[in-house]
Design an enzyme around this catalytic site. Structure first.
Site, PDB file in Angstrom:
ATOM      1  CD  GLU A 175      -2.863  -1.325   2.488  1.00  0.00           C
ATOM      2  OE1 GLU A 175      -3.437  -0.130   3.076  1.00  0.00           O
ATOM      3  OE2 GLU A 175      -3.489  -2.283   2.580  1.00  0.00           O
ATOM      4  CD  GLU A 291      -4.093  -8.334   1.387  1.00  0.00           C
ATOM      5  OE1 GLU A 291      -5.149  -7.410   2.572  1.00  0.00           O
ATOM      6  OE2 GLU A 291      -3.171  -7.675   1.800  1.00  0.00           O
TER       7      GLU A 291
HETATM    8  O1  G3I Z   1      -2.878  -8.895  18.849  1.00  0.00           O
HETATM    9  C1  G3I Z   1      -2.952  -7.975  20.085  1.00  0.00           C
HETATM   10  C2  G3I Z   1      -3.983  -8.378  21.157  1.00  0.00           C
HETATM   11  O2  G3I Z   1      -2.792  -9.333  21.769  1.00  0.00           O
HETATM   12  C3  G3I Z   1      -4.440  -7.196  21.706  1.00  0.00           C
HETATM   13  O3  G3I Z   1      -4.872  -7.394  23.289  1.00  0.00           O
HETATM   14  C4  G3I Z   1      -5.789  -6.602  20.416  1.00  0.00           C
HETATM   15  C5  G3I Z   1      -6.225  -5.581  21.022  1.00  0.00           C
HETATM   16  O4  G3I Z   1      -7.289  -5.070  20.150  1.00  0.00           O
HETATM   17  O5  G3I Z   1      -4.847  -6.163  19.761  1.00  0.00           O
HETATM   18  C6  G3I Z   1      -4.242  -7.800  19.260  1.00  0.00           C
HETATM   19  O6  G3I Z   1      -3.860  -7.132  17.493  1.00  0.00           O
HETATM   20  C7  G3I Z   1      -4.337  -6.402  16.941  1.00  0.00           C
HETATM   21  C8  G3I Z   1      -4.121  -7.565  15.267  1.00  0.00           C
HETATM   22  O7  G3I Z   1      -4.887  -7.057  14.651  1.00  0.00           O
HETATM   23  C9  G3I Z   1      -4.267  -8.660  15.696  1.00  0.00           C
HETATM   24  O8  G3I Z   1      -5.573  -9.513  15.815  1.00  0.00           O
HETATM   25  C10 G3I Z   1      -4.882  -5.085  16.287  1.00  0.00           C
HETATM   26  O9  G3I Z   1      -5.383  -4.507  17.573  1.00  0.00           O
HETATM   27  C11 G3I Z   1      -5.691  -5.007  15.216  1.00  0.00           C
HETATM   28  O10 G3I Z   1      -5.334  -3.277  14.179  1.00  0.00           O
HETATM   29  C12 G3I Z   1      -4.582  -6.014  13.392  1.00  0.00           C
HETATM   30  O11 G3I Z   1      -5.684  -6.008  12.490  1.00  0.00           O
HETATM   31  C13 G3I Z   1      -5.186  -6.119  11.223  1.00  0.00           C
HETATM   32  C14 G3I Z   1      -5.167  -5.198  10.332  1.00  0.00           C
HETATM   33  O12 G3I Z   1      -4.464  -5.446   9.450  1.00  0.00           O
HETATM   34  C15 G3I Z   1      -4.006  -3.846  10.964  1.00  0.00           C
HETATM   35  O13 G3I Z   1      -2.813  -5.040  10.997  1.00  0.00           O
HETATM   36  C16 G3I Z   1      -6.257  -7.715  11.004  1.00  0.00           C
HETATM   37  O14 G3I Z   1      -6.335  -8.305  11.955  1.00  0.00           O
HETATM   38  C17 G3I Z   1      -6.190  -7.374   9.612  1.00  0.00           C
HETATM   39  O15 G3I Z   1      -7.106  -8.327   8.687  1.00  0.00           O
HETATM   40  C18 G3I Z   1      -5.287  -6.092   8.302  1.00  0.00           C
HETATM   41  O16 G3I Z   1      -4.942  -6.931   7.337  1.00  0.00           O
HETATM   42  C19 G3I Z   1      -4.791  -6.085   6.423  1.00  0.00           C
HETATM   43  C20 G3I Z   1      -3.595  -6.506   5.674  1.00  0.00           C
HETATM   44  O17 G3I Z   1      -2.342  -6.488   6.265  1.00  0.00           O
HETATM   45  C21 G3I Z   1      -3.197  -4.786   4.151  1.00  0.00           C
HETATM   46  N1  G3I Z   1      -4.531  -5.227   3.910  1.00  0.00           N
HETATM   47  C22 G3I Z   1      -5.401  -4.401   4.301  1.00  0.00           C
HETATM   48  C23 G3I Z   1      -6.452  -5.394   4.891  1.00  0.00           C
HETATM   49  C24 G3I Z   1      -7.071  -5.293   6.203  1.00  0.00           C
HETATM   50  O18 G3I Z   1      -6.747  -3.926   6.711  1.00  0.00           O
END
Ligand code: G3I
Length: 382
Positions: A175, A291
């Site tokens: 991105e 994705e």
């Molecule tokens: O692991 C921590 C956990 O310890 C904590 O208790 C919790 C509190 O909310 O957060 C957890 O981390 C989260 C992580 O996902 C793992 O579940 C983050 O808050 C959350 O922001 C993160 O969201 C991910 C997001 O990318 C940001 O990395 C989504 O699951 C994931 O589906 C999304 O994927 C992205 C791709 O990487 C790039 N393209 C877009 C796609 C969708 O946004």
């Protein structure tokens, strides 16, 4: 219906649209909106899995997952291993998870996923080495324009090197393009652009190539799928960037198109998308759908209608993209509705569970599963 397909075939011939895609009667050659088509046929033959049907055509199908999900839900893990021929960690290889502090790496979750893939004879892909999302809190206080290149190259050498020889492909940069940010070349304003300038992309790909000469190195992006001015502007900016990288000798091998599709159907024009992929492939790049899911947040509450519209978009979109021989892999962003990121990030106002993926919350096959199976069965062999 058959008459309509004949018309599409004729049109397709005119615009050079592949026989496969036109045979599938992509319902869009123009900017039409598609309503729910209750008569649409999603029947399939046999019980082969998506992994098997894709592999029969030289295509890899798989999905993203979280380590904690596969570890804790053994029933889901078994279904995942059957349906998927490739696995990508949904978060475990991002800076935010990998780098608890500037001097250490938390590899345990990613190591577990690499082992799971290996045990289940699946391929493994890495996501992602350079992104503005999921950055650790310590980053802005520690990384400066003076030490940024060292930090970036050490991160890539350590992470890519750890899984060298066992990784199908890496989303090296994710991105990096957003024309509305008004930066030269349509680049997105990210910490890496601020710290290193546009050259950060080349630096990252060269570091990844050095760490694992065998992995396919991918530039990955989103917002490219529909016939809207912003998606068109982004397609043009992506194409220009890929052309520049290739002519500079940057070791980029493939383009990843995320395909997070809005089910409420902004205009979808299969021919326009198909021609964009043809232009990307003409740069001697492979293409991965990295994705895919269909966001049903704004679709009607009726589950049968929602499932049909979602399945129809899976079929139309994949018919268009798999008409391009350079497309070698299709991954959905999750396999079951139960674990979709959209439940949290794009939930429905009526609080109904989201239904964006091939399997439902009980891991049963849905119409979208059928749509993907039909497309793989009919796709030209690679
Ligand atoms: O692991 C921590 C956990 O310890 C904590 O208790 C919790 C509190 O909310 O957060 C957890 O981390 C989260 C992580 O996902 C793992 O579940 C983050 O808050 C959350 O922001 C993160 O969201 C991910 C997001 O990318 C940001 O990395 C989504 O699951 C994931 O589906 C999304 O994927 C992205 C791709 O990487 C790039 N393209 C877009 C796609 C969708 O946004």
């Amino acid at each position: 219906m058959m008459e309509r397909r004949a018309v599409l075939k004729g049109l397709a011939g005119l615009v050079g649209f592949g026989a496969f895609a036109s045979f599938f009667g992509c319902r869009h050659l123009g900017d039409s909106e598609m309503a729910d088509d209750s008569g649409r046929d999603f029947s399939i033959n046999g019980r082969a899995t998506l992994r098997e049907r894709a592999a029969a055509k030289g295509i890899v199908y798989g999905a993203a997952c979280h380590q904690r999900t596969l570890f804790s839900d053994t029933e889901f893990a078994a279904v995942f291993a059957k349906e998927c021929g490739i696995l990508v960690p949904e978060g475990e290889l991002k800076w935010g998870t990998l780098r608890p502090d500037p001097n250490s790496y938390n590899f345990a979750p990613a190591d577990w996923l690499v082992e799971f893939a290996f045990k289940n004879k699946m391929l493994f892909r890495g996501h992602t080495l350079v992104w503005h999302g999921s950055m650790p809190k310590w980053f802005p206080d520690i990384v400066t324009s003076r030490n940024a290149e060292k930090f970036l190259c050490e991160h890539i050498a350590t992470v890519v090197g750890r899984y060298a020889g066992r990784t199908h492909s890496w989303d090296v940069v994710n991105e990096a393009i957003l024309p509305s940010d008004g930066q030269p070349g349509g680049l997105r304003k990210t910490p890496w652009l601020n710290l290193l300038g546009p050259g950060y992309i080349d630096i990252a790909f060269r570091a990844a190539k050095e760490a694992d000469p065998k992995a396919l190195l991918v530039y990955n992006d989103n917002g490219l799928d529909f016939d809207t001015p912003d998606n068109e502007a982004k397609r043009m900016a992506v194409l220009r960037t890929l052309e520049q990288l290739k002519s500079a000798g940057t070791p980029v091998h493939a383009f990843g198109i995320q395909a997070h599709l809005e089910g409420d159907r902004k205009p979808f024009n299969a021919v326009r998308l198909r021609n964009f992929l043809k232009d990307v492939a003409s740069l001697d790049l492979k293409i991965l759908i990295t994705e895919m899911d269909v966001i049903d947040q704004k679709l009607p509450a009726d589950r049968a209608v929602r499932d049909r519209v979602v399945a129809g978009l899976y079929e139309d979109y994949l018919a268009a993209v798999l008409d391009e021989p350079a497309v070698i892999a299709v991954l959905t962003w999750g396999l079951s509705d139960k674990y979709s990121w959209l439940a949290k990030y794009r939930s429905r106002d009526d609080k109904a569970p989201v239904r964006p993926l091939p399997l439902d919350e009980k891991f049963q096959r849905k119409l979208s599963w059928n749509a993907m199976a039909r497309i793989f069965d009919m796709a030209p062999r690679r």
